[in-house]
Design an enzyme around this catalytic site. Structure first.
Site, mmCIF file in Angstrom:
data_model
loop_
_atom_site.group_PDB
_atom_site.id
_atom_site.type_symbol
_atom_site.label_atom_id
_atom_site.label_comp_id
_atom_site.label_asym_id
_atom_site.label_seq_id
_atom_site.Cartn_x
_atom_site.Cartn_y
_atom_site.Cartn_z
ATOM 1 N N SER A 151 0.824 -1.208 0.000
ATOM 2 C CA SER A 151 0.000 0.000 0.000
ATOM 3 C C SER A 151 0.855 1.254 0.000
ATOM 4 C CB SER A 151 -0.853 0.063 1.274
ATOM 5 O OG SER A 151 -1.692 -1.038 1.388
ATOM 6 N N HIS B 202 -1.221 -3.117 -7.262
ATOM 7 C CA HIS B 202 -1.921 -2.669 -6.047
ATOM 8 C C HIS B 202 -3.429 -2.864 -6.233
ATOM 9 C CE1 HIS B 202 -3.149 0.675 -3.045
ATOM 10 N NE2 HIS B 202 -2.909 -0.445 -2.397
ATOM 11 N N GLU C 126 -4.005 -0.732 -9.673
ATOM 12 C CA GLU C 126 -2.899 0.173 -9.995
ATOM 13 C C GLU C 126 -1.710 -0.682 -10.416
ATOM 14 O OE1 GLU C 126 -3.758 4.102 -7.261
ATOM 15 O OE2 GLU C 126 -2.566 2.534 -6.326
ATOM 16 N N ASN D 149 -3.801 5.995 -2.742
ATOM 17 C CA ASN D 149 -3.418 6.217 -1.335
ATOM 18 C C ASN D 149 -2.755 7.572 -1.112
ATOM 19 O OD1 ASN D 149 -4.569 3.864 -0.576
ATOM 20 N ND2 ASN D 149 -2.666 2.697 -0.401
HETATM 21 C C1 LIG Z 1 -9.814 7.261 10.250
HETATM 22 C C2 LIG Z 1 -8.599 6.585 10.780
HETATM 23 C C3 LIG Z 1 -7.396 6.803 9.961
HETATM 24 C C4 LIG Z 1 -6.320 5.828 10.218
HETATM 25 C C5 LIG Z 1 -5.133 5.924 9.351
HETATM 26 C C6 LIG Z 1 -5.361 5.714 7.897
HETATM 27 C C7 LIG Z 1 -4.114 5.355 7.160
HETATM 28 C C8 LIG Z 1 -4.396 5.147 5.736
HETATM 29 C C9 LIG Z 1 -5.116 3.903 5.354
HETATM 30 C C10 LIG Z 1 -5.115 3.682 3.883
HETATM 31 C C11 LIG Z 1 -5.497 2.271 3.591
HETATM 32 C C12 LIG Z 1 -5.166 1.872 2.204
HETATM 33 C C13 LIG Z 1 -5.404 0.409 1.956
HETATM 34 C C14 LIG Z 1 -5.162 -0.032 0.546
HETATM 35 O O1 LIG Z 1 -3.840 0.124 0.142
HETATM 36 C C15 LIG Z 1 -6.078 0.533 -0.506
HETATM 37 C C16 LIG Z 1 -7.502 0.092 -0.320
HETATM 38 O O2 LIG Z 1 -7.892 -1.014 -0.557
HETATM 39 S S1 LIG Z 1 -8.522 1.294 0.241
HETATM 40 C C17 LIG Z 1 -10.067 0.494 0.413
HETATM 41 C C18 LIG Z 1 -10.872 0.599 -0.838
HETATM 42 N N1 LIG Z 1 -12.190 0.044 -0.581
HETATM 43 C C19 LIG Z 1 -13.236 0.781 -0.311
HETATM 44 O O3 LIG Z 1 -13.178 1.984 -0.310
HETATM 45 C C20 LIG Z 1 -14.484 0.012 0.013
HETATM 46 C C21 LIG Z 1 -15.621 0.924 0.279
HETATM 47 N N2 LIG Z 1 -16.832 0.136 0.537
HETATM 48 C C22 LIG Z 1 -17.601 -0.363 -0.441
HETATM 49 O O4 LIG Z 1 -17.351 -0.163 -1.612
HETATM 50 C C23 LIG Z 1 -18.794 -1.154 0.007
HETATM 51 O O5 LIG Z 1 -19.108 -0.805 1.309
HETATM 52 C C24 LIG Z 1 -18.560 -2.703 -0.088
HETATM 53 C C25 LIG Z 1 -17.340 -3.158 0.679
HETATM 54 C C26 LIG Z 1 -18.421 -3.081 -1.560
HETATM 55 C C27 LIG Z 1 -19.768 -3.422 0.488
HETATM 56 O O6 LIG Z 1 -20.906 -2.895 -0.060
HETATM 57 P P1 LIG Z 1 -22.343 -3.463 0.298
HETATM 58 O O7 LIG Z 1 -23.309 -2.850 -0.631
HETATM 59 O O8 LIG Z 1 -22.608 -3.342 1.744
HETATM 60 O O9 LIG Z 1 -22.088 -4.997 0.020
HETATM 61 P P2 LIG Z 1 -22.994 -6.129 -0.398
HETATM 62 O O10 LIG Z 1 -22.758 -7.206 0.556
HETATM 63 O O11 LIG Z 1 -24.397 -5.647 -0.579
HETATM 64 O O12 LIG Z 1 -22.380 -6.534 -1.848
HETATM 65 C C28 LIG Z 1 -22.397 -5.636 -2.973
HETATM 66 C C29 LIG Z 1 -22.296 -6.464 -4.260
HETATM 67 O O13 LIG Z 1 -21.052 -7.172 -4.289
HETATM 68 C C30 LIG Z 1 -21.270 -8.583 -4.354
HETATM 69 N N3 LIG Z 1 -20.309 -9.286 -3.544
HETATM 70 C C31 LIG Z 1 -20.226 -9.209 -2.217
HETATM 71 N N4 LIG Z 1 -19.224 -9.989 -1.801
HETATM 72 C C32 LIG Z 1 -18.677 -10.541 -2.881
HETATM 73 C C33 LIG Z 1 -17.613 -11.425 -3.082
HETATM 74 N N5 LIG Z 1 -16.920 -11.879 -2.077
HETATM 75 N N6 LIG Z 1 -17.310 -11.779 -4.316
HETATM 76 C C34 LIG Z 1 -18.006 -11.307 -5.354
HETATM 77 N N7 LIG Z 1 -19.020 -10.421 -5.236
HETATM 78 C C35 LIG Z 1 -19.361 -10.079 -4.006
HETATM 79 C C36 LIG Z 1 -22.658 -8.771 -3.813
HETATM 80 O O14 LIG Z 1 -23.203 -9.953 -4.288
HETATM 81 C C37 LIG Z 1 -23.353 -7.554 -4.336
HETATM 82 O O15 LIG Z 1 -23.634 -7.759 -5.693
HETATM 83 P P3 LIG Z 1 -25.087 -7.475 -6.303
HETATM 84 O O16 LIG Z 1 -25.996 -8.317 -5.479
HETATM 85 O O17 LIG Z 1 -25.300 -6.007 -6.117
HETATM 86 O O18 LIG Z 1 -24.935 -7.926 -7.695
HETATM 87 N N1 LIG Z 2 -5.915 -4.441 3.961
HETATM 88 C C1 LIG Z 2 -6.114 -3.706 2.865
HETATM 89 O O1 LIG Z 2 -7.183 -3.104 2.697
HETATM 90 C C2 LIG Z 2 -5.044 -3.597 1.824
HETATM 91 C C3 LIG Z 2 -5.382 -3.078 0.562
HETATM 92 C C4 LIG Z 2 -4.386 -3.025 -0.435
HETATM 93 C C5 LIG Z 2 -3.103 -3.443 -0.156
HETATM 94 N N2 LIG Z 2 -2.813 -3.952 1.079
HETATM 95 C C6 LIG Z 2 -1.461 -4.454 1.301
HETATM 96 O O2 LIG Z 2 -1.496 -5.872 1.133
HETATM 97 C C7 LIG Z 2 -0.554 -6.480 2.025
HETATM 98 C C8 LIG Z 2 -1.282 -7.479 2.919
HETATM 99 O O3 LIG Z 2 -2.289 -6.824 3.630
HETATM 100 P P1 LIG Z 2 -3.492 -7.654 4.296
HETATM 101 O O4 LIG Z 2 -4.478 -6.653 4.743
HETATM 102 O O5 LIG Z 2 -3.890 -8.764 3.428
HETATM 103 O O6 LIG Z 2 -2.739 -8.247 5.574
HETATM 104 P P2 LIG Z 2 -3.169 -9.478 6.523
HETATM 105 O O7 LIG Z 2 -2.583 -9.195 7.838
HETATM 106 O O8 LIG Z 2 -4.623 -9.737 6.398
HETATM 107 O O9 LIG Z 2 -2.426 -10.735 5.840
HETATM 108 C C9 LIG Z 2 -1.041 -10.855 5.747
HETATM 109 C C10 LIG Z 2 -0.710 -12.334 5.670
HETATM 110 O O10 LIG Z 2 0.671 -12.482 5.344
HETATM 111 C C11 LIG Z 2 1.174 -13.585 6.080
HETATM 112 N N3 LIG Z 2 2.625 -13.465 6.140
HETATM 113 C C12 LIG Z 2 3.372 -12.600 6.844
HETATM 114 N N4 LIG Z 2 4.682 -12.807 6.616
HETATM 115 C C13 LIG Z 2 4.764 -13.818 5.709
HETATM 116 C C14 LIG Z 2 5.848 -14.484 5.054
HETATM 117 N N5 LIG Z 2 7.114 -14.139 5.273
HETATM 118 N N6 LIG Z 2 5.566 -15.481 4.183
HETATM 119 C C15 LIG Z 2 4.283 -15.847 3.934
HETATM 120 N N7 LIG Z 2 3.211 -15.241 4.517
HETATM 121 C C16 LIG Z 2 3.452 -14.232 5.392
HETATM 122 C C17 LIG Z 2 0.459 -13.507 7.415
HETATM 123 O O11 LIG Z 2 0.484 -14.765 8.075
HETATM 124 C C18 LIG Z 2 -0.934 -13.080 6.983
HETATM 125 O O12 LIG Z 2 -1.773 -14.196 6.759
HETATM 126 C C19 LIG Z 2 0.143 -5.349 2.765
HETATM 127 O O13 LIG Z 2 1.304 -5.006 2.078
HETATM 128 C C20 LIG Z 2 -0.892 -4.222 2.680
HETATM 129 O O14 LIG Z 2 -0.321 -2.941 2.775
HETATM 130 C C21 LIG Z 2 -3.746 -4.040 2.078
#
Ligand SMILES: CCCCCCCCCCCCC[C@H](O)CC(=O)SCCNC(=O)CCNC(=O)[C@H](O)C(C)(C)COP(=O)(O)OP(=O)(O)OC[C@H]1O[C@@H](n2cnc3c(N)ncnc32)[C@H](O)[C@@H]1OP(=O)(O)O
Ligand SMILES: NC(=O)c1ccc[n+]([C@@H]2O[C@H](COP(=O)([O-])OP(=O)(O)OC[C@H]3O[C@@H](n4cnc5c(N)ncnc54)[C@H](O)[C@@H]3O)[C@@H](O)[C@H]2O)c1
Length: 300
Positions: free
Chosen positions: A134, A155, A167, A205
């Site tokens: 990430s 990503h 990405e 991000n």
């Molecule tokens: C504030 C504190 C700060 C702390 C510090 C922060 C630091 C920074 C953190 C950054 C993190 C970055 C992580 C990463 O690198 C990048 C990311 O991944 S960011 C996350 C991006 N994701 C989102 O933003 C998700 C947002 N949420 C949503 O989009 C929705 O809520 C949801 C998750 C999709 C769920 O929606 P709902 O409508 O509730 O879900 P449903 O259950 O109704 O399902 C919708 C639709 O999808 C089908 N479906 C559900 N599950 C599955 C599955 N497993 N496989 C396939 N399809 C699935 C489901 O059937 C529904 O379909 P439909 O019926 O509509 O056809």
């Molecule tokens: N959580 C998110 O929403 C998100 C979204 C995008 C990208 N990412 C990135 O994806 C990566 C994984 O995140 P996550 O949320 O799936 O974490 P997670 O904690 O759910 O899973 C990580 C897994 O890696 C395993 N692991 C750790 N060290 C290992 C090793 N040396 N060999 C094999 N397995 C090992 C752990 O046992 C664990 O099951 C991170 O780099 C994170 O930044 C996370």
């Protein structure tokens, strides 16, 4: 049939020519992201090996994938997908015949480098290595290998089966051939790809992290509750989840790894100052949905 369901039930076969050269994929890390990536790779016809540290983690991950598929697919399709998935604890053995490695382990540079350094010795010459990090620069991970021309970033977004974006990141050393193969793989996974340079946070991000950090600082300053911030962003800005719900969904530990890593790298940037509230919750083991409690307690 709704969009998400259609994508998952299309009849892919691993002999299809749509894959270019990437047919066999190894996903390292069977957590939140690894399970989702493996599910989509196998659902789109790839042969997939998932690697993690213990058989117990791997069995739980496989069960999660099966449960996730049950939401959208029928028995026959699920059986086909599960038949394309195998599990292993030995990463070196898993990559012996693989075309692509996607690493999704803990967000820690040294752990990732150690893993890639050992994989580099075990994988065939043609194998492309990628990280799902990430926040860590891809080039900082790639230096652990002798194949920087066959190294890039993939990503994915959480939840992987639903989020359409991928990405695709290149470092200066990534060859055009490798980058094109990664873009082709993204298409084969039914994702929409964007081309990214190896800049902090890539595209999403870079914008998402400052927004989320400002949300937690508002709460720390006593200006609003997490519930009100989430309601405001959902109903006022149209986001599917508010920042606190999203943090619970991503995992507070992963969020802390991201912000601590950026603070260490850019200590003078106020956007990346650690958050006492986030640190407190992580120290209490409140990691979000994965532990049943983060900013919110999960409903049973
Ligand atoms: C504030 C504190 C700060 C702390 C510090 C922060 C630091 C920074 C953190 C950054 C993190 C970055 C992580 C990463 O690198 C990048 C990311 O991944 S960011 C996350 C991006 N994701 C989102 O933003 C998700 C947002 N949420 C949503 O989009 C929705 O809520 C949801 C998750 C999709 C769920 O929606 P709902 O409508 O509730 O879900 P449903 O259950 O109704 O399902 C919708 C639709 O999808 C089908 N479906 C559900 N599950 C599955 C599955 N497993 N496989 C396939 N399809 C699935 C489901 O059937 C529904 O379909 P439909 O019926 O509509 O056809
Ligand atoms: N959580 C998110 O929403 C998100 C979204 C995008 C990208 N990412 C990135 O994806 C990566 C994984 O995140 P996550 O949320 O799936 O974490 P997670 O904690 O759910 O899973 C990580 C897994 O890696 C395993 N692991 C750790 N060290 C290992 C090793 N040396 N060999 C094999 N397995 C090992 C752990 O046992 C664990 O099951 C991170 O780099 C994170 O930044 C996370």
């Amino acid at each position: 049939m709704a969009q998400a369901t259609r994508v998952f039930c299309r009849n892919f076969s691993s002999s299809s020519s749509r894959f270019g050269n990437i047919k066999h994929v190894t996903v390292i890390g069977a957590g939140l992201m690894g399970a989702g990536i493996a599910q989509v790779a196998a659902s789109t016809g790839h042969q997939v090996v998932i690697v993690d540290q213990t058989d117990d983690i791997l069995s739980k991950s496989k069960a999660t994938i099966e449960k996730s598929l049950q939401r959208v697919a029928g028995e026959t399709f699920i059986a086909e997908v599960m038949g394309r998935l195998t599990i292993k604890t030995d990463a070196a053995a898993a990559v012996k015949n693989t075309d692509l490695v996607i690493e999704a382990i803990v967000e820690n540079l040294e752990v990732k480098k150690k893993l890639f350094s050992s994989l580099d010795k075990a994988a065939p010459k043609h194998t492309i290595f990628t990280s799902n990090t990430s926040s860590i620069p891809i080039k900082d991970i790639a230096v652990a290998t002798q194949r920087q021309d066959r190294f890039g970033g993939l990503h994915f977004f959480n939840p992987v089966p639903i989020m359409k974006l991928l990405e695709v990141i290149r470092i200066p050393a990534t060859s055009d051939e490798t980058f094109d193969k990664l873009l082709g793989f993204g298409k084969a996974m039914d994702k929409s790809t964007v081309n990214c340079k190896d800049t902090p946070g890539f595209i999403v991000n870079r914008l998402l992290v400052p927004y989320m950090m400002e949300a937690i600082r508002m709460v720390e300053r006593g200006e609003a509750s997490p519930q009100d911030v989430d309601t405001a962003m959902k109903l006022g800005a149209g986001y599917p989840m508010g920042p606190f719900e999203l943090t619970d969904y991503v995992g507070l530990d992963t969020c802390k790894f991201i912000i601590d890593g950026w603070h260490k790298k850019y200590p003078d940037n106020p956007l990346f100052m650690p958050s006492p509230l986030l640190d407190k919750l992580v120290s209490e083991g409140k990691l979000g949905n994965k532990t049943g409690e983060g900013f919110y307690k999960q409903k049973k």
